[in-house]
Motif scaffolding. Structure first.
Motif, mmCIF file in Angstrom:
data_model
loop_
_atom_site.group_PDB
_atom_site.id
_atom_site.type_symbol
_atom_site.label_atom_id
_atom_site.label_comp_id
_atom_site.label_asym_id
_atom_site.label_seq_id
_atom_site.Cartn_x
_atom_site.Cartn_y
_atom_site.Cartn_z
ATOM 1 N N GLY A 224 0.838 -1.196 0.000
ATOM 2 C CA GLY A 224 0.000 0.000 0.000
ATOM 3 C C GLY A 224 0.866 1.236 0.000
ATOM 4 O O GLY A 224 1.661 1.462 -0.917
ATOM 5 N N ASP A 225 0.748 2.040 1.058
ATOM 6 C CA ASP A 225 1.565 3.246 1.193
ATOM 7 C C ASP A 225 2.734 3.057 2.148
ATOM 8 O O ASP A 225 3.422 4.022 2.486
ATOM 9 N N ASP A 226 2.968 1.833 2.578
ATOM 10 C CA ASP A 226 4.014 1.558 3.561
ATOM 11 C C ASP A 226 5.155 0.744 2.972
ATOM 12 O O ASP A 226 4.981 -0.008 2.010
ATOM 13 N N LEU A 227 6.312 0.914 3.589
ATOM 14 C CA LEU A 227 7.447 0.023 3.357
ATOM 15 C C LEU A 227 7.572 -0.851 4.600
ATOM 16 O O LEU A 227 7.631 -0.336 5.724
ATOM 17 N N ILE A 228 7.620 -2.161 4.404
ATOM 18 C CA ILE A 228 7.649 -3.095 5.528
ATOM 19 C C ILE A 228 8.890 -3.985 5.430
ATOM 20 O O ILE A 228 9.156 -4.573 4.382
ATOM 21 N N TRP A 229 9.646 -4.084 6.525
ATOM 22 C CA TRP A 229 10.799 -4.990 6.553
ATOM 23 C C TRP A 229 10.332 -6.439 6.463
ATOM 24 O O TRP A 229 9.402 -6.837 7.156
ATOM 25 N N VAL A 230 11.003 -7.237 5.618
ATOM 26 C CA VAL A 230 10.632 -8.647 5.507
ATOM 27 C C VAL A 230 11.822 -9.599 5.622
ATOM 28 O O VAL A 230 11.630 -10.785 5.908
ATOM 29 N N ALA A 231 13.048 -9.121 5.406
ATOM 30 C CA ALA A 231 14.203 -10.025 5.470
ATOM 31 C C ALA A 231 15.478 -9.218 5.681
ATOM 32 O O ALA A 231 15.528 -8.024 5.374
ATOM 33 N N LYS A 232 16.502 -9.908 6.208
ATOM 34 C CA LYS A 232 17.778 -9.230 6.426
ATOM 35 C C LYS A 232 18.911 -10.248 6.442
ATOM 36 O O LYS A 232 18.689 -11.456 6.544
ATOM 37 N N ALA A 233 20.137 -9.734 6.326
ATOM 38 C CA ALA A 233 21.344 -10.557 6.430
ATOM 39 C C ALA A 233 22.418 -9.702 7.084
ATOM 40 O O ALA A 233 22.621 -8.546 6.680
ATOM 41 N N GLN A 234 23.101 -10.237 8.070
ATOM 42 C CA GLN A 234 24.131 -9.495 8.796
ATOM 43 C C GLN A 234 25.505 -9.899 8.293
ATOM 44 O O GLN A 234 25.881 -11.065 8.341
ATOM 45 N N GLY A 235 26.250 -8.912 7.779
ATOM 46 C CA GLY A 235 27.575 -9.191 7.238
ATOM 47 C C GLY A 235 28.706 -8.896 8.197
ATOM 48 O O GLY A 235 29.841 -9.343 7.990
ATOM 49 N N ALA A 236 28.429 -8.111 9.263
ATOM 50 C CA ALA A 236 29.474 -7.768 10.230
ATOM 51 C C ALA A 236 29.694 -8.940 11.176
ATOM 52 O O ALA A 236 28.761 -9.377 11.848
ATOM 53 N N ILE B 58 8.484 1.650 8.042
ATOM 54 C CA ILE B 58 9.691 2.436 7.830
ATOM 55 C C ILE B 58 9.330 3.919 7.717
ATOM 56 O O ILE B 58 8.436 4.289 6.953
ATOM 57 N N TYR B 59 10.015 4.750 8.476
ATOM 58 C CA TYR B 59 9.775 6.191 8.409
ATOM 59 C C TYR B 59 10.492 6.736 7.174
ATOM 60 O O TYR B 59 11.721 6.780 7.106
ATOM 61 N N LEU B 60 9.728 7.141 6.187
ATOM 62 C CA LEU B 60 10.276 7.466 4.875
ATOM 63 C C LEU B 60 11.223 8.676 4.858
ATOM 64 O O LEU B 60 12.269 8.614 4.202
ATOM 65 N N PRO B 61 10.920 9.801 5.521
ATOM 66 C CA PRO B 61 11.783 10.975 5.380
ATOM 67 C C PRO B 61 13.193 10.832 5.942
ATOM 68 O O PRO B 61 14.070 11.615 5.565
ATOM 69 N N ALA B 62 13.432 9.872 6.835
ATOM 70 C CA ALA B 62 14.736 9.819 7.508
ATOM 71 C C ALA B 62 15.467 8.499 7.311
ATOM 72 O O ALA B 62 16.341 8.156 8.104
ATOM 73 N N THR B 63 15.129 7.771 6.260
ATOM 74 C CA THR B 63 15.814 6.499 5.992
ATOM 75 C C THR B 63 16.224 6.431 4.527
ATOM 76 O O THR B 63 15.578 7.018 3.660
ATOM 77 N N ALA B 64 17.291 5.685 4.269
ATOM 78 C CA ALA B 64 17.720 5.504 2.879
ATOM 79 C C ALA B 64 16.657 4.753 2.086
ATOM 80 O O ALA B 64 16.392 5.074 0.921
ATOM 81 N N ASN B 65 16.033 3.754 2.704
ATOM 82 C CA ASN B 65 14.963 3.026 2.039
ATOM 83 C C ASN B 65 13.815 3.955 1.680
ATOM 84 O O ASN B 65 13.246 3.884 0.593
ATOM 85 N N GLY B 66 13.461 4.830 2.619
ATOM 86 C CA GLY B 66 12.386 5.770 2.373
ATOM 87 C C GLY B 66 12.699 6.732 1.246
ATOM 88 O O GLY B 66 11.853 7.000 0.379
#
Length: 260
Positions: free
Chosen positions: A105-117, A131-139
């Motif tokens: 819809g109008d949202d971005l939702i986290w669904v998966a991740k991988a940790q490389g560190a 996800i808060y759009l104005p303050a994230t790279a994804n947004g």
């Protein structure tokens, strides 16, 4: 019946952002639900196995049943099978946290991740659902991929007030945000420094089937700002774009994306 269902969903969403639980009175007050009604809905959710009550504090919290349903759903869509190897490869190459979000819809939702560190500082936040759009790279990547009218509507929906609570790099005005969106369009990928929170930075790219199609998600690399220098972010840009292209191809096997 609809009102009860709406209240139940509102309570579930509130508790999803408060993992340590909340008292019944605060749940009712936050959502504007009469306390007697809040108690009744919580009792129904508890009986269904979605909510439990701490015997010591009497606070209500979600059980793992809802999380289990979510994981089962993601597995059934095939998105984790298709995306996880690509996220793992990017995490290994970057040595940082890689995350996938999908547009719902109008949202971005986290669904998966991988940790490389593997050693030293690790950035692995509990980012919540939305996800808060104005303050994230994804947004930023998402906002730069839609037309200006929709971008403004999406920002208006979330508001700019929350930016004051974020890191020093978060845009504080709509004008500053629009300038960052323009820079993202020109660059081809989004970068933020100390925006979502101080000491962390990220680079992200939008996922879409082709240049004319609507965004279906975003993929990002995030880590401590001490490592995520501007030079390193520029080097990550092409890598995250390549991953986004691969994810777009892989998405065709998932009904989660196929219906868009």
């Amino acid at each position: 019946m609809t009102a009860v269902r709406d209240r139940a969903l509102a309570i579930v969403e509130l508790l999803a952002h408060n993992v340590h639980g909340l008292p019944m009175s605060e749940i009712g007050d936050r959502l504007g639900i009469p306390r007697t009604a809040a108690h009744r809905v919580l009792a129904d959710l508890k009986e269904s196995g979605y909510v439990k009550q701490d015997p010591n504090s009497s606070q209500y919290m979600l059980t793992v049943k809802l999380a289990s349903l979510g994981l089962s759903y993601l597995a059934a869509t095939g998105i984790t099978d298709a995306a996880q190897p690509l996220l793992d490869d990017l995490a290994q190459a970057s040595g940082e946290l890689v995350r996938l979000a999908v547009v719902e819809g109008d949202d971005l939702i986290w669904v998966a991740k991988a940790q490389g560190a593997r050693t030293g500082l690790r950035y692995d936040p509990d980012a919540g659902l939305e996800i808060y759009l104005p303050a994230t790279a994804n947004g930023l990547a998402f906002l730069a991929a839609v037309d200006e009218d929709r971008a403004l509507a999406l920002v208006s929906r979330q508001g700019m007030d929350r930016a004051r609570e974020m890191g020093p790099g978060a845009p504080q005005t709509l004008r500053a945000l629009m300038e960052q969106i323009a820079q993202t369009k020109e660059r081809g990928f989004a970068v933020v420094f100390d925006a979502y929170e101080a000491g962390t930075s990220a680079v992200a790219a939008v996922i879409r089937i082709d240049e004319k199609s609507e965004p279906i998600g975003t993929v990002s690399i995030a880590g401590p700002s001490i490592r995520m220098t501007r030079e390193r972010m520029d080097a990550f840009g092409p890598k995250v774009l390549q991953c986004a292209e691969a994810l777009a191809l892989a998405s065709r096997s998932s009904p989660m994306f196929g219906r868009r």
